[in-house]
Write an enzyme that holds these catalytic residues in place. Sequence first.
Site, PDB file in Angstrom:
ATOM      1  N   LYS A  66     -96.702  52.652  41.325  1.00  0.00           N
ATOM      2  CA  LYS A  66     -97.064  54.075  40.316  1.00  0.00           C
ATOM      3  C   LYS A  66     -97.853  54.958  41.221  1.00  0.00           C
ATOM      4  O   LYS A  66     -97.980  56.104  40.544  1.00  0.00           O
ATOM      5  CB  LYS A  66     -97.509  53.396  39.098  1.00  0.00           C
ATOM      6  CG  LYS A  66     -96.484  52.896  38.344  1.00  0.00           C
ATOM      7  CD  LYS A  66     -96.935  52.657  36.821  1.00  0.00           C
ATOM      8  CE  LYS A  66     -95.659  51.917  36.078  1.00  0.00           C
ATOM      9  NZ  LYS A  66     -96.212  51.604  34.425  1.00  0.00           N
ATOM     10  N   ASP A  73     -95.574  56.765  30.268  1.00  0.00           N
ATOM     11  CA  ASP A  73     -96.244  55.841  29.468  1.00  0.00           C
ATOM     12  C   ASP A  73     -97.303  56.143  28.410  1.00  0.00           C
ATOM     13  O   ASP A  73     -97.211  55.318  27.401  1.00  0.00           O
ATOM     14  CB  ASP A  73     -97.210  54.890  30.762  1.00  0.00           C
ATOM     15  CG  ASP A  73     -96.254  54.050  31.707  1.00  0.00           C
ATOM     16  OD1 ASP A  73     -95.234  53.542  31.096  1.00  0.00           O
ATOM     17  OD2 ASP A  73     -96.567  53.651  32.620  1.00  0.00           O
TER      18      ASP A  73
END
Length: 285
Positions: free
Chosen positions: A78, A114
């Site tokens: 990520k 997210d």
Amino acid sequence: MVFEKMEKVSRINTNTALYGVIGHPVAHSMGPLMHNHVFEECGVNGVYLAFDVIDLASAIAGVRSLNIRGLSVTIPHKVAIMEYLDAVDETAERIGAVNTVVQRDGILTGYNTDADGAVSALTAKMDLRNEDVLIVGAGGAARAVGFGVKHRGGRIHITNRTVEKGERLAAELNAEFHPLADIDRLTCRILINTTSVGMAPDIDDIPVPPAMLRPGMCVMDIVYNPVRTRLLKAAEAAGCEIVDGVSMFVNQAAIQFSLWTGKAAPVEAMRRIVYDASRHLSGAR
Ligand code: ATR
């Protein structure tokens, strides 16, 4: 039966767009099951696969040359993926992590869904403005959740096993840090576990002392395997509202789907698929 199979295969043709998740490991990912179902339900000519990637540089070269239209990005890529992209949107830049990539006309852009995914799961239950929110953990998931909560006006408190890491994130978010040993004295209306504590196979672990869970609190766990973690069971027993990890997972995936296709995602259908698959998995354990 044979005809049905042919129908399915004939859906895939020279215009089919390829999407996928890159991570290591990815064998446990529910992404392929969920996204392929949604592509079919929404009439999107796409296929979503899981790619177990170690060498990120060559994987991204492949994404470009094969014109893969979109990626979900998971642990451990990520943060590292950011340097391989052509652009990173403002939210992802602020969070310092990308969990979604879109390829448009050869340009790779990174996003982070997210934060919104987590926060919209919570705001479906309560308004975060001026509420004290305790975030357990200080990793990438905690950063995303923290930025999301901050954006919605919550007052953030952080606790973490490793003090320096917790203090660093607290400083960045303009939040207060509390050592784990002190948190049962804290009164927070909302508690969010962003650590992997309680995840299968260690399903009897719990990230906070159950005694700190009180009626009227809202407790969220980002762990979704199992769906009902020990933390959520204890919270329910204590009279708290609960938000399970499936909600965050589904919400972030729904935003991804919209970024890739420009269409609204069928969130309820996505939730049903993940719940069914989780039940199936826990039955198999
Ligand atoms: P992610 O990007 O998924 O958040 P990470 O960066 O490895 O993953 O962060 C994991 C978080 O879970 C950290 O806050 C970690 O605590 P440390 O900073 O002390 O490592 C926390 N964590 C993981 N396992 C834990 C455990 N057994 N007990 C307490 N905290 C744990």
